[in-house]
Design a protein around this motif. Structure first.
Motif, PDB file in Angstrom:
ATOM      1  N   GLU A   1       0.830  -1.210   0.000  1.00 27.25           N
ATOM      2  CA  GLU A   1       0.000   0.000   0.000  1.00 27.25           C
ATOM      3  C   GLU A   1       0.860   1.253   0.000  1.00 27.25           C
ATOM      4  O   GLU A   1       0.608   2.207  -0.750  1.00 27.25           O
ATOM      5  CB  GLU A   1      -0.923  -0.009   1.216  1.00 27.25           C
ATOM      6  CG  GLU A   1      -1.919   1.136   1.221  1.00 27.25           C
ATOM      7  CD  GLU A   1      -2.891   1.049   2.378  1.00 27.25           C
ATOM      8  OE1 GLU A   1      -4.095   1.242   2.143  1.00 27.25           O
ATOM      9  OE2 GLU A   1      -2.453   0.794   3.514  1.00 27.25           O
ATOM     10  N   LEU A   2       1.909   1.234   0.826  1.00 26.42           N
ATOM     11  CA  LEU A   2       2.816   2.396   0.861  1.00 26.42           C
ATOM     12  C   LEU A   2       3.499   2.596  -0.481  1.00 26.42           C
ATOM     13  O   LEU A   2       3.544   3.721  -1.016  1.00 26.42           O
ATOM     14  CB  LEU A   2       3.870   2.212   1.954  1.00 26.42           C
ATOM     15  CG  LEU A   2       3.402   2.198   3.416  1.00 26.42           C
ATOM     16  CD1 LEU A   2       4.618   2.170   4.336  1.00 26.42           C
ATOM     17  CD2 LEU A   2       2.546   3.400   3.730  1.00 26.42           C
ATOM     18  N   SER A   3       4.051   1.532  -1.038  1.00 27.28           N
ATOM     19  CA  SER A   3       4.794   1.668  -2.293  1.00 27.28           C
ATOM     20  C   SER A   3       3.877   2.059  -3.443  1.00 27.28           C
ATOM     21  O   SER A   3       4.275   2.828  -4.321  1.00 27.28           O
ATOM     22  CB  SER A   3       5.530   0.361  -2.616  1.00 27.28           C
ATOM     23  OG  SER A   3       4.612  -0.694  -2.807  1.00 27.28           O
TER      24      SER A   3
ATOM     25  N   GLU B   1       1.328   3.946  -3.303  1.00 25.81           N
ATOM     26  CA  GLU B   1       0.981   5.365  -3.194  1.00 25.81           C
ATOM     27  C   GLU B   1       2.218   6.255  -3.084  1.00 25.81           C
ATOM     28  O   GLU B   1       2.102   7.467  -2.853  1.00 25.81           O
ATOM     29  CB  GLU B   1       0.083   5.581  -1.970  1.00 25.81           C
ATOM     30  CG  GLU B   1      -1.236   4.826  -2.012  1.00 25.81           C
ATOM     31  CD  GLU B   1      -2.106   5.238  -3.178  1.00 25.81           C
ATOM     32  OE1 GLU B   1      -1.958   6.382  -3.669  1.00 25.81           O
ATOM     33  OE2 GLU B   1      -2.937   4.413  -3.604  1.00 25.81           O
TER      34      GLU B   1
ATOM     35  N   ILE C   1       4.446   6.420  -0.764  1.00 28.07           N
ATOM     36  CA  ILE C   1       4.560   6.985   0.585  1.00 28.07           C
ATOM     37  C   ILE C   1       5.664   6.242   1.321  1.00 28.07           C
ATOM     38  O   ILE C   1       5.748   5.010   1.274  1.00 28.07           O
ATOM     39  CB  ILE C   1       3.235   6.837   1.367  1.00 28.07           C
ATOM     40  CG1 ILE C   1       2.092   7.529   0.634  1.00 28.07           C
ATOM     41  CG2 ILE C   1       3.365   7.364   2.789  1.00 28.07           C
ATOM     42  CD1 ILE C   1       2.218   9.027   0.556  1.00 28.07           C
TER      43      ILE C   1
ATOM     44  N   ILE D   1       7.733   5.369   5.000  1.00 26.84           N
ATOM     45  CA  ILE D   1       7.411   5.260   6.418  1.00 26.84           C
ATOM     46  C   ILE D   1       7.811   6.542   7.146  1.00 26.84           C
ATOM     47  O   ILE D   1       7.151   6.973   8.099  1.00 26.84           O
ATOM     48  CB  ILE D   1       8.094   4.023   7.038  1.00 26.84           C
ATOM     49  CG1 ILE D   1       7.479   2.736   6.456  1.00 26.84           C
ATOM     50  CG2 ILE D   1       7.952   4.014   8.554  1.00 26.84           C
ATOM     51  CD1 ILE D   1       8.071   1.444   6.974  1.00 26.84           C
TER      52      ILE D   1
ATOM     53  N   ILE E   1       5.017   8.962   7.253  1.00 27.79           N
ATOM     54  CA  ILE E   1       4.008   8.655   8.281  1.00 27.79           C
ATOM     55  C   ILE E   1       4.499   9.119   9.644  1.00 27.79           C
ATOM     56  O   ILE E   1       3.737   9.662  10.450  1.00 27.79           O
ATOM     57  CB  ILE E   1       3.703   7.147   8.301  1.00 27.79           C
ATOM     58  CG1 ILE E   1       3.196   6.689   6.935  1.00 27.79           C
ATOM     59  CG2 ILE E   1       2.663   6.816   9.373  1.00 27.79           C
ATOM     60  CD1 ILE E   1       3.031   5.197   6.804  1.00 27.79           C
TER      61      ILE E   1
ATOM     62  N   TYR F   1      11.001  -3.439   6.650  1.00 27.68           N
ATOM     63  CA  TYR F   1      10.968  -2.975   5.251  1.00 27.68           C
ATOM     64  C   TYR F   1      12.383  -2.902   4.671  1.00 27.68           C
ATOM     65  O   TYR F   1      12.635  -3.409   3.564  1.00 27.68           O
ATOM     66  CB  TYR F   1      10.301  -1.602   5.183  1.00 27.68           C
ATOM     67  CG  TYR F   1      10.235  -1.022   3.785  1.00 27.68           C
ATOM     68  CD1 TYR F   1       9.197  -1.342   2.924  1.00 27.68           C
ATOM     69  CD2 TYR F   1      11.227  -0.158   3.323  1.00 27.68           C
ATOM     70  CE1 TYR F   1       9.137  -0.824   1.643  1.00 27.68           C
ATOM     71  CE2 TYR F   1      11.190   0.360   2.048  1.00 27.68           C
ATOM     72  CZ  TYR F   1      10.139   0.028   1.203  1.00 27.68           C
ATOM     73  OH  TYR F   1      10.091   0.534  -0.070  1.00 27.68           O
TER      74      TYR F   1
ATOM     75  N   LYS G   1      -3.790   7.896   8.113  1.00 30.87           N
ATOM     76  CA  LYS G   1      -3.820   7.580   6.682  1.00 30.87           C
ATOM     77  C   LYS G   1      -4.304   8.771   5.867  1.00 30.87           C
ATOM     78  O   LYS G   1      -3.765   9.061   4.788  1.00 30.87           O
ATOM     79  CB  LYS G   1      -4.721   6.371   6.436  1.00 30.87           C
ATOM     80  CG  LYS G   1      -4.113   5.056   6.864  1.00 30.87           C
ATOM     81  CD  LYS G   1      -4.858   3.899   6.254  1.00 30.87           C
ATOM     82  CE  LYS G   1      -3.977   2.664   6.206  1.00 30.87           C
ATOM     83  NZ  LYS G   1      -4.493   1.639   5.329  1.00 30.87           N
TER      84      LYS G   1
ATOM     85  N   THR H   1      -1.614  11.366   5.411  1.00 29.69           N
ATOM     86  CA  THR H   1      -0.518  10.993   4.504  1.00 29.69           C
ATOM     87  C   THR H   1      -1.024  10.604   3.112  1.00 29.69           C
ATOM     88  O   THR H   1      -0.277  10.035   2.314  1.00 29.69           O
ATOM     89  CB  THR H   1       0.283   9.819   5.099  1.00 29.69           C
ATOM     90  OG1 THR H   1      -0.615   8.757   5.437  1.00 29.69           O
ATOM     91  CG2 THR H   1       1.033  10.256   6.337  1.00 29.69           C
TER      92      THR H   1
ATOM     93  N   LEU I   1      -3.017   8.278   2.217  1.00 26.73           N
ATOM     94  CA  LEU I   1      -3.228   6.851   1.985  1.00 26.73           C
ATOM     95  C   LEU I   1      -4.736   6.571   1.992  1.00 26.73           C
ATOM     96  O   LEU I   1      -5.490   7.259   2.680  1.00 26.73           O
ATOM     97  CB  LEU I   1      -2.562   6.029   3.092  1.00 26.73           C
ATOM     98  CG  LEU I   1      -1.048   5.894   3.043  1.00 26.73           C
ATOM     99  CD1 LEU I   1      -0.531   5.280   4.340  1.00 26.73           C
ATOM    100  CD2 LEU I   1      -0.607   5.055   1.853  1.00 26.73           C
TER     101      LEU I   1
END
Length: 793
Positions: A95-97, A99, A101, A103, A106, A126, A461, A464, A466
C-alpha cells in the motif's frame, strides 16, 4: 469495421466475455482484449530482475523479521502463525509503495508519536526485506515501481487503447497510465456517482472547470487531455424487492423464488446474477443447488468434497477424542485404528518430508476427482518448498494445521453448470444484468471491512494521503450502486434477527422500499419438504429362539420392559446415532467406574490409598466438552465422601475382584455381565457383591413390590459369584455413590425364584412366533432411543 490493432481493457474477464459476446454477430474481426491486471503486466517490463512468487516472498519476509520483536505488532514469529500473518505486513508495504509513501512520511504525520514504536519496527522489516529482494535479484509489488520500464515494443502494436475504469488508480498505476498515453492514444471510460468522487480526482485536470458531474458517463482521451464523450446515466431498475429472514440459509429459498419469478417474466437466465457480499456463502448455496441453477464465478468450494471432509475429520479427532469426532470418522469410512496407529503416533513428533508425504498421500487416497487431486499435488509441492527450509523444525500437528488451512482455500473450476452466475462484488465491475439478486445485505457485510488498516488509524492515513477505511467503503458503495442502477430488476435479502440488521447503506439506496418483516415461513416450503414422519405402527411377529441368546441383565430388563425395544436393539441391532455434546448417563457412569477400578487396582510399589490418586485419575479424563468437564468436577467432589466412607469399610473387608466379567449357565440360559466389585467381609465371613450406581434416582425392590421387578442385575451377579467361589454366603449391594451408602438387595431369594420363572416363560415363548409389541407403560418411553420410530414422543 473494428481494426485489428485496437486494444480494449476491462476490469474483469467476465466483462471481456460480455463485450466479445455482443460483437459476435458483427461480421468483423474481434479486437484484442485484456484485463487491467494483464494490461499493466504486459505494458511494463523489469530489466535484470525476476518477479517473486508467493512462497519465495514468505521466506524472504520470514528472514526479514529475524532478530526483530514482531510481537509488539500483534504478530507471531512462529513459522506456522507467520505463514498466515505475513500478509498483514506485505499488504502494508504494498500500500505504501503503490501510493509512493515512505514510512518516514508517516512518522512526520504522527506528531504525537502514537505509532512510533510500530513504525520503527516496520521500518526495520521494510529495509531488511528490500535488501533481501535486491540481493537475490527479485522484485515484487513493494519494489516494482523502482525498476519498471514501459514495454514500448508491445504498446506500439496498437493504434488505440480503450480502457474501462471501475475502481481506483494508485499513484504508481496512474503514473504508468500517463506514461502509456504518451506512447499511444489512450481513452479511459469512467462512471461518476456520489460515492466515487475521490477516486475520480485524478481526471479533474482533463475536465473543463475541474467539475465532474454526478451520474454521468465520461470518456477521456489521456493523450489529448480532453473529454471526448459525456452522457447522463439513468437508473434502469423498475422493480426492487427486499425481504428479511431470521435464518441466513433461508435466504436461499428467496433466491430460488426470485429466479423463478424472473424467468416467468421472460428474463434470460444468462442475464441473471446472484451477488454474494460474503463469498464463503457460496459453499452453502452450492449445497442447496438441487436444480443446478448456478455457475460459480469464484469457483466451487471443496468443503463438501472428500479431500477436505476427511482431512478436517482426522484433524478434529486428533485434537479432541469426542464422540462427535469419532462418529464423523465412522461416517466417512475412515479407519480409526489406522489413524491411531499411524497418524496419532507421529502427531506430536517432528515433521519430516517422509511423514508429511505419508499424511498427504493418505488424505488424497479418499479423493477421486482428478482436478482436485492435481490442485492438491500442486499445494503439497509448494508447502514442501516452505516447510522444510525452516531452521526451526516443526511438529506434525502444526504442519497439519497449515495443510488444512490451505486445502480449504482450494477452488474447483465450475464448468458445464447452470445459467445463473454467482459472483462476488468485484466481479460485477463493468457488467450489467437484466436481474440481480443480492443476499446478506447486512451491516456486517456491506460495506465489507478492510484488513489493510491493521497498523494505522484512518486519521493518520488521511494525513498521509493513503486510502482510508472510509475511502474503501465508499468505493464498495459505488460498485453496489452501479450494479443496482444498471439492472432492470433487483432482489435483495438480508438477515433480520437480534444480532443482525439490514445495512444502513440500504437507506441511502431505497429507503422507502425496505421491508422490515421476516419471511422465513413464506418461503420455507422451497427448501424444506414438510414431510410428516411415518411412524412404524405395525405388529412385529417373528420366530426368535430366546434360549439361544446370551443374556445380560440389561437385555433381559429391556425385554421385560418393552419387547419392541428389545427387538429393535438386540435382534435388528439398530444403534443410537445421537452425537449431542450433552453427556449421556452411561458415559459419565463409565468414567466413574473406570476411575474406581484404577483407584483400587493394587500398585505393588505403593499400597497406600490416597484421595490424591482419585484426583489424578480424574485429570486423565479431562474433556474439551464443557458439559462433561463440569460433571466430572462435580463427581470429583462427590467421591471425596465416598473415599472417607469406603476407607473405614475396608478396615474390616478385603477387595477380591474389580470389574470381574462372567458368562455362566443358569436354567438352560447363558447369562453374562461384569461385576463392579467383589469384597470379602472378615467380620461376617461373607462375600459382598457391589454394584456402583451414579444415578440420583436409585430404587430398590422390596418384599411388597418385587413381583413386578424387571431388573435382575444383582441376581445375575449373585449367581456369578456363587459359580466363581462355590459358596452361598453372599450378600448383594448397590453402592449409592450419590448418598454414599450401601443398599442391600433384601428380596434377593424371592427375586431369584422370580428370575427362574421369567426364564421359563422365555422358553415357552420361543416355541412359537413371538409378538414384539410396544410397552403399555409409556413412562418407559421417556428416555428410549426408539421413541420416534414408535411415535411415543
Amino acid at each position: 469495421m473494428l481494426e485489428k490493432n485496437r486494444l480494449f481493457v476491462f476490469p474483469t474477464s467476465r466483462a471481456i466475455r460480455t463485450f466479445l459476446g455482443d460483437l459476435k454477430g458483427s461480421n468483423s474481426l474481434l479486437p484484442f482484449t485484456l484485463t487491467i491486471d494483464e494490461f499493466f503486466k504486459k505494458s511494463t517490463i523489469i530489466n535484470d530482475k525476476k518477479y517473486c512468487d508467493e512462497e519465495q516472498r514468505f521466506l524472504f519476509l520470514k528472514e526479514a523479521i529475524k532478530d526483530i520483536d514482531v510481537s509488539k505488532l500483534g504478530i507471531s514469529d512462529s513459522f506456522t502463525k507467520f505463514l498466515k500473518q505475513n500478509e498483514y505486513i506485505y499488504r502494508f508495504f504494498t500500500e505504501l509503495s503503490s501510493e509512493k509513501i515512505l514510512i518516514e512520511d508517516i512518522k512526520t504525520a504522527d506528531t504525537y508519536d502514537y505509532y512510533f514504536e510500530h513504525l520503527e519496527i516496520l521500518s526495520k522489516i521494510y529495509d531488511n526485506y528490500v535488501q533481501i529482494l535486491d540481493k537475490n535479484g527479485f522484485v515484487d509489488r513493494v519494489t516494482y515501481f523502482k525498476y519498471f520500464d514501459l514495454n514500448k515494443s508491445y504498446l506500439n502494436k496498437f493504434s488505440e487503447i480503450n480502457l474501462v475504469f471501475e475502481g481506483y488508480f494508485t499513484k504508481v498505476e496512474f503514473d504508468i497510465i500517463k506514461a502509456i498515453s504518451k506512447e499511444v492514444s489512450l481513452n479511459i471510460k469512467f462512471f461518476s456517482n456520489e460515492y466515487n468522487q475521490k477516486s475520480l480526482e485524478v481526471f479533474k485536470e482533463f475536465i473543463e472547470d475541474d467539475k465532474i458531474e454526478i451520474d454521468f458517463e465520461y470518456v477521456v482521451n489521456m493523450s489529448e487531455k480532453k473529454v471526448t464523450y459525456k452522457n447522463e446515466m439513468k437508473s434502469q431498475n423498475g422493480y426492487v424487492e427486499i425481504k428479511g429472514f431470521n435464518s441466513r440459509v433461508n435466504q436461499i429459498a428467496f433466491i430460488k423464488a426470485s429466479i423463478v419469478n424472473c424467468i416467468q417474466k421472460g428474463i434470460n437466465p444468462s442475464n441473471i446474477a446472484l451477488v454474494l457480499p460474503d463469498e464463503s456463502f457460496a459453499s452453502t448455496v452450492q449445497l442447496f443447488d438441487n436444480e443446478r441453477y448456478f455457475n460459480f464465478a469464484m469457483g466451487k468450494s471443496i468443503e463438501n468434497r472428500k479431500l477436505y471432509e476427511v482431512s478436517n475429520a482426522i484433524y478434529n479427532y486428533l485434537n479432541e477424542k469426542e464422540i462427535v469426532n469419532i462418529e464423523r470418522l465412522n461416517y466417512l469410512k475412515i479407519d480409526k485404528k489406522y489413524v491411531d496407529d499411524n497418524i496419532q503416533k507421529i502427531y506430536t513428533k517432528i515433521c519430516t518430508k517422509e511423514n508429511f508425504e505419508f499424511l498427504c498421500e493418505y488424505i488424497k487416497s479418499f479423493e477421486n476427482n482428478n482436478e482436485l487431486c492435481e490442485k492438491f499435488d500442486d499445494l503439497v509441492y509448494k508447502l514442501k518448498r516452505l516447510l522444510f527450509i525452516s531452521e526451526n523444525p516443526l511438529l506434525v500437528k502444526d504442519v497439519y494445521k497449515v495443510l488444512l488451512q490451505r486445502i480449504k482455500e482450494i477452488k474447483l473450476d465450475d464448468i458445464n453448470s447452470g445459467k445463473i452466475t454467482v459472483l462476488g462484488l468485484l466481479e460485477t465491475r463493468a457488467n450489467s444484468f437484466d436481474a440481480v439478486i443480492i443476499c446478506d445485505f447486512n451491516e456486517q457485510f456491506i460495506p465489507k471491512a478492510s484488513v489493510k488498516d491493521k497498523f494505522l488509524s484512518s486519521k493518520i492515513k488521511a494525513m498521509t494521503n493513503l486510502p482510508t477505511l472510509s475511502d474503501r467503503e465508499l468505493l464498495q458503495k459505488y460498485y453496489y450502486k452501479r450494479l443496482i442502477d444498471s439492472s432492470k430488476e433487483v432482489y435483495i435479502s438480508y438477515v433480520n434477527s437480534d444480532s443482525n440488521q439490514i445495512t444502513r447503506f440500504a437507506n441511502e439506496l431505497f429507503a422507502e422500499k425496505i421491508d422490515y418483516n421476516v419471511y422465513d415461513n413464506s418461503y420455507r416450503h422451497i427448501l424444506y419438504n414438510n414431510h410428516t414422519l411415518k411412524h412404524f405402527d405395525k405388529a412385529i411377529i417373528d420366530r426368535v429362539d430366546l434360549t439361544k441368546f446370551s443374556w445380560s441383565a440389561s437385555s433381559l430388563k429391556s425385554f421385560l420392559d418393552c419387547k419392541r425395544r428389545f427387538y429393535l436393539q438386540y435382534v435388528l441391532k439398530i444403534s443410537d446415532h445421537d452425537i449431542s455434546l450433552k453427556p449421556k448417563s452411561f458415559e459419565l457412569g463409565n468414567i466413574v467406574h473406570e476411575i474406581l477400578e484404577k483407584y483400587y487396582t493394587i500398585d505393588e510399589s505403593n499400597l497406600e490409598l490416597d484421595f490424591r490418586k482419585i484426583e489424578n485419575l480424574f485429570n486423565d479424563y479431562r474433556s474439551e466438552n464443557p458439559l462433561l468437564a463440569l460433571d466430572l468436577e462435580i463427581w470429583k467432589k462427590k467421591l471425596h465422601d465416598f473415599y472417607i466412607y469406603d476407607s473405614k469399610r475396608l478396615q474390616d473387608s478385603k477387595i477380591l475382584a474389580l470389574e470381574k466379567s462372567f458368562e455362566i449357565e443358569f436354567d438352560g440360559f447363558k447369562l453374562k455381565g461384569i461385576v463392579d466389585r467383589i469384597d470379602f467381609n472378615n467380620q461376617t465371613n461373607r462375600y459382598e457383591v457391589i454394584d456402583y450406581k451414579t444415578s440420583s434416582s436409585l430404587k430398590v425392590d422390596t418384599f411388597k413390590n418385587y413381583e413386578k421387578a424387571i431388573d435382575f442385575q444383582l441376581e445375575f451377579y449373585y449367581l456369578a459369584v456363587n459359580d466363581l467361589y462355590k459358596d452361598d454366603n453372599i450378600d448383594t449391594f448397590y453402592y449409592d455413590l450419590n448418598s454414599v451408602k450401601l443398599i442391600e438387595e433384601i428380596a434377593l431369594d424371592k427375586k431369584l425364584e422370580l428370575l427362574s420363572t421369567k426364564l421359563e416363560e422365555l422358553k415357552e415363548l420361543s416355541k412359537n412366533d413371538i409378538s414384539f409389541e410396544k410397552t403399555e407403560q409409556k413412562s418407559s418411553c421417556n428416555f428410549c432411543i426408539y421413541k420416534t420410530i414408535c411415535d411415543r414422543e
